[in-house]
Design an enzyme around this catalytic site. Structure first.
Site, PDB file in Angstrom:
ATOM      1  N   ILE A 249      29.485  36.905  -2.950  1.00  0.00           N
ATOM      2  CA  ILE A 249      31.177  37.817  -2.441  1.00  0.00           C
ATOM      3  C   ILE A 249      30.686  38.020  -1.116  1.00  0.00           C
ATOM      4  O   ILE A 249      29.173  38.896  -0.938  1.00  0.00           O
ATOM      5  CB  ILE A 249      30.309  39.348  -3.522  1.00  0.00           C
ATOM      6  CG1 ILE A 249      30.029  38.688  -4.598  1.00  0.00           C
ATOM      7  CG2 ILE A 249      32.252  40.314  -2.885  1.00  0.00           C
ATOM      8  CD1 ILE A 249      31.391  38.573  -5.849  1.00  0.00           C
ATOM      9  N   PRO A 250      30.990  37.423  -0.233  1.00  0.00           N
ATOM     10  CA  PRO A 250      30.854  37.080   0.950  1.00  0.00           C
ATOM     11  C   PRO A 250      31.302  38.614   2.086  1.00  0.00           C
ATOM     12  O   PRO A 250      31.570  38.285   2.978  1.00  0.00           O
ATOM     13  CB  PRO A 250      31.244  36.353   1.628  1.00  0.00           C
ATOM     14  CG  PRO A 250      33.171  35.703   1.213  1.00  0.00           C
ATOM     15  CD  PRO A 250      32.598  36.749  -0.842  1.00  0.00           C
ATOM     16  N   CYS A 251      30.212  39.592   1.854  1.00  0.00           N
ATOM     17  CA  CYS A 251      30.468  40.520   2.769  1.00  0.00           C
ATOM     18  C   CYS A 251      30.302  40.173   3.808  1.00  0.00           C
ATOM     19  O   CYS A 251      30.800  41.158   4.882  1.00  0.00           O
ATOM     20  CB  CYS A 251      29.684  41.565   2.377  1.00  0.00           C
ATOM     21  SG  CYS A 251      28.107  41.723   1.676  1.00  0.00           S
ATOM     22  N   HIS A 252      29.153  39.457   3.966  1.00  0.00           N
ATOM     23  CA  HIS A 252      29.127  38.918   5.586  1.00  0.00           C
ATOM     24  C   HIS A 252      30.301  38.045   6.649  1.00  0.00           C
ATOM     25  O   HIS A 252      30.348  38.450   7.715  1.00  0.00           O
ATOM     26  CB  HIS A 252      28.079  37.593   5.719  1.00  0.00           C
ATOM     27  CG  HIS A 252      28.314  36.474   5.240  1.00  0.00           C
ATOM     28  ND1 HIS A 252      28.151  36.155   3.600  1.00  0.00           N
ATOM     29  CD2 HIS A 252      28.467  35.162   5.025  1.00  0.00           C
ATOM     30  CE1 HIS A 252      29.034  35.016   2.871  1.00  0.00           C
ATOM     31  NE2 HIS A 252      29.166  34.307   4.207  1.00  0.00           N
ATOM     32  N   ARG A 253      31.390  38.164   5.902  1.00  0.00           N
ATOM     33  CA  ARG A 253      32.243  37.761   6.638  1.00  0.00           C
ATOM     34  C   ARG A 253      33.437  38.696   7.266  1.00  0.00           C
ATOM     35  O   ARG A 253      34.280  38.746   7.717  1.00  0.00           O
ATOM     36  CB  ARG A 253      33.265  36.764   5.703  1.00  0.00           C
ATOM     37  CG  ARG A 253      32.496  35.312   5.483  1.00  0.00           C
ATOM     38  CD  ARG A 253      33.159  34.744   4.419  1.00  0.00           C
ATOM     39  NE  ARG A 253      32.579  33.569   3.933  1.00  0.00           N
ATOM     40  CZ  ARG A 253      32.702  32.514   2.911  1.00  0.00           C
ATOM     41  NH1 ARG A 253      33.922  33.397   2.198  1.00  0.00           N
ATOM     42  NH2 ARG A 253      31.361  31.900   2.150  1.00  0.00           N
TER      43      ARG A 253
END
Length: 284
Positions: A249-253
């Protein structure tokens, strides 16, 4: 799957932190290698293996101009991803990642009556704990040296019955991080379902994160707009910070609308590593 040792991760993470702080000075290979206490040859090889591109190329992906350019493109990319479901080129669509929320009763019970299998692994971005319920990823969190994997899992699923069985989870761990030697996804990777315990608002935010294509960056405001609550950017930021499943779940983006990277619950060096590595795969 080729993995990095914790020692290598620490060395490369330190180099990434230095590159991020001093990218305008364009640190030399010799300077970076010296900080990592490695020879230039070994540092170049380890960095390129771990990140996927050379230190010089990686530094270019960390510049503010690059981040701002991707952010400007993010609105149209996010809109395109929403219009097409998950039919873009993003890694998560290719893996068939889907979110399933627990029932209201299970939410209140916080995992009571459920068995969660977990284990610790070494990956491209350091040590992490992976947990699954009925074959669905329920926890993926990166570990600091002092973290207890069991305690990390308990924070998300306090009353679940825990089963420590890393060998049983190895195929799932491979499906999360593995790539072919060409840098493209391995065709045989398994579809991935994630089981998340959160409020209705949190689930909406986490589902929106899945629609950000690999290599793209969006702002908190853009996520708020995407879920139909444009004035809720602060609440969106809180929900993103509570995401229990890193990387998938790409919260880093998600970054600040100014183009600055902002914080990350598992450390800024790790966020920068993920963004730089994805940019290298997409734009390198």
């Amino acid at each position: 799957m080729q993995t990095a040792s914790p020692y290598t991760y620490g060395q490369i993470a330190g180099a990434i932190e230095h590159l991020s702080a001093h990218f305008q000075e364009q640190p030399s290979l010799a300077e970076l290698a010296d900080r990592a206490n490695l020879s230039e040859y070994l540092f170049q090889r380890l960095f390129s293996e771990w990140v996927g591109v050379s230190p010089k190329k990686f530094g270019q992906f960390l510049t503010l101009d690059h981040a701002k350019a991707q952010l400007r493109a993010g609105q149209s990319l996010l809109a395109t991803a929403h219009d097409a479901g998950l039919s873009g080129t993003g890694r998560l669509h290719d893996l068939f990642v889907t979110i399933e929320g627990v029932t209201p009763g299970q939410y209140k019970q916080a995992g009571a009556g459920l068995t969660l299998t977990y284990g610790t692994f070494e990956g491209r971005f350091g040590s992490y704990v992976l947990g699954a319920i009925d074959g669905k990823v329920a926890v993926l969190q990166f570990l600091a040296d002092t973290d207890s994997p069991e305690a990390v899992v308990r924070q998300v699923w306090p009353y679940a019955t825990l089963n420590h069985a890393p060998a049983a989870l190895q195929p799932l761990a491979d499906a999360v991080f593995d790539r072919s030697s060409t840098g493209s996804l391995t065709a045989a990777l398994l579809p991935i379902s994630v089981l998340m315990r959160g409020s209705a608002f949190q689930l909406k935010v986490w589902e929106a994160l899945l629609k950000i294509p690999e290599g793209a960056l969006v702002s908190y405001d853009q996520i708020a707009t995407a879920i139909g609550q444009p004035s809720a950017s602060r609440a969106v930021g809180t929900a993103i910070g509570q995401n229990p499943i890193g990387y998938l779940i790409p919260c880093h983006r998600v970054i600040k609308k100014t183009g600055l990277f902002g914080g990350y619950r598992w450390g800024m060096a790790r966020k920068q590593a993920m963004l730089g590595w994805e940019a290298a795969q997409c734009f390198g």
